[in-house]
Scaffold this motif. Sequence first.
Motif, short mmCIF file in Angstrom:
data_model
loop_
_atom_site.label_atom_id
_atom_site.label_comp_id
_atom_site.label_asym_id
_atom_site.label_seq_id
_atom_site.Cartn_x
_atom_site.Cartn_y
_atom_site.Cartn_z
N GLU A 100 0.84 -1.19 0.00
CA GLU A 100 0.00 0.00 0.00
C GLU A 100 0.88 1.25 0.00
OE1 GLU A 100 -2.73 -0.37 3.25
OE2 GLU A 100 -3.31 -2.40 2.66
N PHE A 101 2.11 1.08 0.42
CA PHE A 101 3.17 2.08 0.28
C PHE A 101 4.48 1.33 0.26
CE2 PHE A 101 2.31 1.62 4.83
CZ PHE A 101 3.57 1.34 5.33
N LEU A 102 5.54 2.00 -0.13
CA LEU A 102 6.86 1.38 -0.16
C LEU A 102 7.82 2.21 0.66
CD1 LEU A 102 8.69 -0.86 -1.20
CD2 LEU A 102 9.15 0.55 -3.23
N GLN A 103 8.29 1.64 1.76
CA GLN A 103 9.20 2.34 2.68
C GLN A 103 10.59 1.74 2.49
OE1 GLN A 103 8.42 1.97 7.01
NE2 GLN A 103 7.93 4.15 6.91
N GLN A 104 11.14 1.95 1.31
CA GLN A 104 12.39 1.30 0.91
C GLN A 104 13.22 2.31 0.14
OE1 GLN A 104 12.42 -2.95 -0.45
NE2 GLN A 104 12.87 -2.08 -2.43
N VAL A 105 14.54 2.22 0.27
CA VAL A 105 15.42 3.16 -0.43
C VAL A 105 15.12 3.11 -1.93
CG1 VAL A 105 17.32 1.50 -0.70
CG2 VAL A 105 17.81 3.95 -0.62
N SER A 106 15.07 4.27 -2.57
CA SER A 106 14.76 4.33 -3.99
C SER A 106 16.03 4.23 -4.82
CB SER A 106 14.05 5.64 -4.32
OG SER A 106 14.94 6.74 -4.19
N GLY A 108 16.90 6.29 -7.07
CA GLY A 108 17.48 7.62 -7.09
C GLY A 108 18.33 7.92 -5.87
N GLN A 109 17.84 7.52 -4.68
CA GLN A 109 18.62 7.72 -3.46
C GLN A 109 19.93 6.93 -3.50
OE1 GLN A 109 15.26 6.55 -0.91
NE2 GLN A 109 15.59 8.43 0.26
N VAL A 110 19.86 5.72 -4.02
CA VAL A 110 21.07 4.91 -4.12
C VAL A 110 22.06 5.54 -5.09
CG1 VAL A 110 22.00 2.69 -4.88
CG2 VAL A 110 19.91 2.76 -3.50
N MET A 111 21.57 6.01 -6.24
CA MET A 111 22.46 6.59 -7.25
C MET A 111 23.15 7.84 -6.73
SD MET A 111 22.69 4.61 -9.81
CE MET A 111 22.69 3.33 -8.55
N ARG A 112 22.49 8.58 -5.84
CA ARG A 112 23.14 9.76 -5.27
C ARG A 112 24.28 9.38 -4.33
NH1 ARG A 112 17.79 11.73 -5.59
NH2 ARG A 112 17.24 11.12 -3.45
N GLN A 113 24.31 8.12 -3.92
CA GLN A 113 25.38 7.62 -3.05
C GLN A 113 26.34 6.70 -3.82
OE1 GLN A 113 25.72 8.62 0.19
NE2 GLN A 113 23.95 9.93 -0.16
N ALA A 114 26.22 6.65 -5.14
CA ALA A 114 26.99 5.68 -5.94
C ALA A 114 28.49 5.93 -5.87
CB ALA A 114 26.51 5.72 -7.39
N LEU A 198 24.48 -0.05 12.75
CA LEU A 198 23.29 0.22 11.96
C LEU A 198 23.68 0.21 10.49
CD1 LEU A 198 21.61 3.19 13.89
CD2 LEU A 198 20.91 0.80 13.89
N LEU A 199 22.71 -0.04 9.62
CA LEU A 199 22.96 0.09 8.20
C LEU A 199 23.24 1.55 7.86
CD1 LEU A 199 20.19 -2.23 6.73
CD2 LEU A 199 22.66 -2.58 6.56
N PRO A 200 23.86 1.83 6.72
CA PRO A 200 24.03 3.22 6.30
C PRO A 200 22.70 3.97 6.32
CG PRO A 200 25.38 1.81 4.93
CD PRO A 200 24.56 0.90 5.81
N THR A 201 22.76 5.26 6.59
CA THR A 201 21.57 6.07 6.86
C THR A 201 20.53 5.98 5.76
OG1 THR A 201 22.94 7.61 8.12
CG2 THR A 201 20.80 8.41 7.39
N MET A 202 20.95 5.86 4.49
CA MET A 202 19.97 5.89 3.40
C MET A 202 18.97 4.74 3.46
SD MET A 202 22.07 4.63 0.01
CE MET A 202 23.03 3.09 -0.01
N PHE A 203 19.28 3.69 4.19
CA PHE A 203 18.39 2.54 4.24
C PHE A 203 17.29 2.67 5.30
CE2 PHE A 203 22.34 0.59 2.51
CZ PHE A 203 21.82 0.15 1.30
N ASP A 204 17.43 3.61 6.23
CA ASP A 204 16.47 3.72 7.33
C ASP A 204 15.38 4.73 7.00
OD1 ASP A 204 17.69 1.85 8.97
OD2 ASP A 204 18.96 3.36 9.96
N ALA A 205 14.13 4.35 7.23
CA ALA A 205 13.01 5.28 7.05
C ALA A 205 13.04 6.37 8.13
CB ALA A 205 11.69 4.52 7.10
#
Length: 249
Positions: A100-106, A108-114, A198-205
């Motif tokens: 019903e929603f997706l609370q997962q790294v996108s 685009g967010q990953v590519m900004r950290q590539a 903890l996982l890298p920040t981009m993975f946490d909602a």
Amino acid sequence: MREDAIVEAAAGVHLVHGSNTNWVVLTDGDAVTLIDTGYPGDRQELLASLEALGHAPEAVSAVLITHAHNDHLGSAEYLSATYDIPVHLHEAELPHARREFLQQVSVGQVMRQAWRPGVLPWAVHAIRSGGTADVHMTRPEAFPKEGPLDLPGRPLPVHTPGHTAGHCVYHLPDAGIVISGDALVSGHPTSRVRGPQLLPTMFDADRDGARASLGRIESLAADVLLPGHGPLYRGPVCEAAARARELAG
């Protein structure tokens, strides 16, 4: 599957290393509880791990999911639809599992950290393994009761929001084990840190929530950690959670 993929943590408790994500098999005689299911692309490894431990999928009493990211939910719908296995999550995670929603790294967010070490190879693997596939569930279920579940291993769900709103770890008090999903890991391809973290920040909602949930993990009596990513960790889990908090700042 790799010879070293299945690690015995205690009698009837096995950590299985998939391609980049772990799952856990709890056994009691001929009955099984499966915690998490890896990526969709890990399905054959998942089934092979059950077979290697002497069990068919029909032996699985229930699947418990720590959280509904694709690399943990990957084969849950398949197991539910094919073998009529119930799949349980925290109530707050049910709409996420239904997508019903997706609370997962996108992407685009990953590519900004590539530019960060390890991110691009991990992203390529994630996409190839089904990290962006449709894995929505049609009939996920909330836990049937509070307290330890009447399943092999008697796992106790503990709500640890932050990585996602309905993330849960599973405590095995008698065995002194915490199955921590992504609330506390011991490594990840995108992290240069080794050991509890903890996982890298981009993975946490909700990063502040993820830090706060480390306190809930600290309160659990255990000296073995079975994380969603990284190797099995032996040592006081309270100290592992404290180390992760210190590293997170």
